[in-house]
Write an enzyme that holds these catalytic residues in place. Structure first.
Site, PDB file in Angstrom:
ATOM      1  N   HIS A 132      -1.736   3.737  -1.760  1.00 16.79           N
ATOM      2  CA  HIS A 132      -2.552   2.913  -0.882  1.00 16.79           C
ATOM      3  C   HIS A 132      -1.615   2.520   0.296  1.00 16.79           C
ATOM      4  CE1 HIS A 132      -4.104  -0.878   0.793  1.00 16.79           C
ATOM      5  NE2 HIS A 132      -5.446  -0.016   0.913  1.00 16.79           N
ATOM      6  N   GLU A 159      -1.300   5.713   2.126  1.00 14.18           N
ATOM      7  CA  GLU A 159      -2.687   6.097   2.994  1.00 14.18           C
ATOM      8  C   GLU A 159      -2.248   5.224   4.401  1.00 14.18           C
ATOM      9  OE1 GLU A 159      -6.562   3.961   3.459  1.00 14.18           O
ATOM     10  OE2 GLU A 159      -6.213   4.277   1.303  1.00 14.18           O
ATOM     11  N   HIS A 160      -2.097   4.287   4.296  1.00 12.15           N
ATOM     12  CA  HIS A 160      -1.930   3.297   5.458  1.00 12.15           C
ATOM     13  C   HIS A 160      -1.040   3.819   6.594  1.00 12.15           C
ATOM     14  CE1 HIS A 160      -4.111  -0.687   5.003  1.00 12.15           C
ATOM     15  NE2 HIS A 160      -4.475   0.068   4.122  1.00 12.15           N
ATOM     16  N   GLU A 192      -4.609  -8.059   3.360  1.00 10.47           N
ATOM     17  CA  GLU A 192      -5.619  -7.248   2.675  1.00 10.47           C
ATOM     18  C   GLU A 192      -5.805  -7.823   1.441  1.00 10.47           C
ATOM     19  OE1 GLU A 192      -7.488  -2.800   1.796  1.00 10.47           O
ATOM     20  OE2 GLU A 192      -5.496  -3.030   2.764  1.00 10.47           O
TER      21      GLU A 192
END
Length: 420
Positions: free
Chosen positions: A46, A49-50, A126
């Protein structure tokens, strides 16, 4: 409609030609996600991905967004347990621009230290946001309890501790080891020609790092009786998630289970919605859904309700589960469920983005393409007795797990209520 070509370096290029559409959607899929990660690097997929949005050797983060949004398109990405996907959509004549941006992100991201430190804080926010949302938090607790001490049970965002460990070196090394040709797809859908897409993307696809598709740790299942996990929090409403371990995406029972889920709780016509909300007024929201993985699966029932109504609701939910395992659905009920699922497939695939998703999920998950018509025919062939048999197979005490975010201080009194 569907075609695919295997590039000489191992990357698969797949397309869905939709000549009647104005748009095109294109994505780069990588066969790696949360369940591939070692415990100390939880959240790394993740995080990567960012970071692919945070700048390349040609574009900073603002220019990445402007390159797509400035031509009327949009750019997005997601990470799941088994995949990561970067995709974009715009008018069909902008396909070259979309591909240029996606390939630039994939090949040339710099992982700038300053941007990395900022994005670490963004991901922590997040994570905090999800934990502040009881309906999301309860799903994280359910996964942890279904799959304890293994990758499938860990949060895709990681934890504050693992995020702090992940530095530039670890991110780049993990990307280089996993973003490799044999585990990568380029998928496009819309007004396009397959041969033209292959020709357009091949020069940059040829630069993708070579390597074998990564492997994940298989799910370990040692459960012998129902489990309950409680997170006590001062909330107005109890959020409950009931997970029932099921079959993998490769199991033939998945088609019967798909229809069973619809009968049980997928829509407003379902047994759970009609019983819990319409008949008894116990919850505003109650639904069920299925997640299939390569080696396991789970049917998940979720509801938000007053804490005082929890025991009554659990008794009614379990009663419906027992009913599914005891009696086959009626002919009318099965027809409505089947027609609903078939209709949802047709409606979703009118969209170029969803066609791109269908192709990516099929090729990543199965290594081949099942057409919508093939899947729909398998669903048409499911009998009422097969639906009942799926319920009997999976609605067993050693497959049942419940998680709660609630003001309750103790959950031990709830365990007898969920013994199927």
């Amino acid at each position: 409609m569907y075609q695919f070509t295997r590039h000489k370096n191992g990357v698969t290029i797949a397309t869905a030609e939709m000549p009647h559409m104005s748009s095109v959607s294109i994505g780069i899929w990588v066969a790696v996600g949360g369940r591939y990660e070692p415990a100390q690097f939880s959240g790394v997929s993740h995080f990567i991905e960012h970071m692919l949005f945070k700048g390349t050797r040609r574009r900073n983060s603002k220019e990445i967004s402007q390159s797509v949004e400035g031509i009327g398109g949009y750019l997005n990405a997601f990470t799941t347990e088994e995949t990561t996907c970067f995709y974009s959509k715009a008018c069909h004549d902008k396909i070259d621009d979309l591909w240029d941006v996606l390939a630039d992100m994939f090949l040339n991201s710099t992982f700038d230290e300053g941007e990395l430190n900022k994005e670490r804080n963004v991901i922590k926010e997040e994570l905090a946001m999800y934990l502040d949302q009881p309906h999301h938090h309860v799903q994280e607790l359910l996964n942890e309890t279904l799959w304890p001490d293994q990758p499938l049970g860990r949060s895709l965002t990681g934890t504050e501790a693992t995020l702090d460990v992940l530095r530039r070196k670890e991110l780049i090394q993990y990307r280089d080891e996993n973003y490799v040709t044999q585990g990568t797809l380029v998928v496009a859908a819309g007004r396009l020609k397959h041969d033209e897409i292959v020709k357009a993307v091949s020069p940059l696809v040829g630069r993708f790092p070579k390597g074998r598709r990564p492997q994940f740790q298989p799910a370990a299942v040692e459960q012998q009786k129902p489990r309950v996990r409680l997170f006590t929090k001062n909330v107005e409403q109890t959020q409950v998630a009931l997970g029932i371990r099921a079959c993998s995406r490769h199991d033939e029972r998945r088609f019967a289970l798909r229809l069973l889920n619809t009968v049980l709780g997928e829509n407003m016509s379902s047994r759970l919605f009609q019983t819990i909300r319409e008949e008894h007024g116990l919850a505003y929201s109650i639904c069920s859904n299925i997640a299939f993985y390569d080696d396991v699966g789970v049917l998940n029932i979720s509801a938000g309700l007053e804490t005082e109504q929890l025991e009554k609701a659990l008794r009614l939910i379990v009663k419906e589960l027992r009913g599914c395992a005891r009696l086959s659905p009626t002919a009318g009920e099965l027809k409505r469920a089947r027609d609903y699922v078939l209709g949802q497939i047709d409606l979703s695939l009118e969209n170029t983005e969803n066609q791109m998703m269908w192709l990516g999920e099929q090729l990543i998950g199965y290594g081949k393409i099942f057409t919508p018509e093939q899947v729909k025919q398998r669903l048409r062939d499911v009998t009422a007795s097969e639906v009942k048999r799926a319920a009997r197979d999976f609605f067993q005490p050693d497959r049942f797990t419940m998680a709660l975010v609630s003001s309750l201080q103790d959950s031990r009194h709830l365990l007898p209520l969920i013994k199927l």
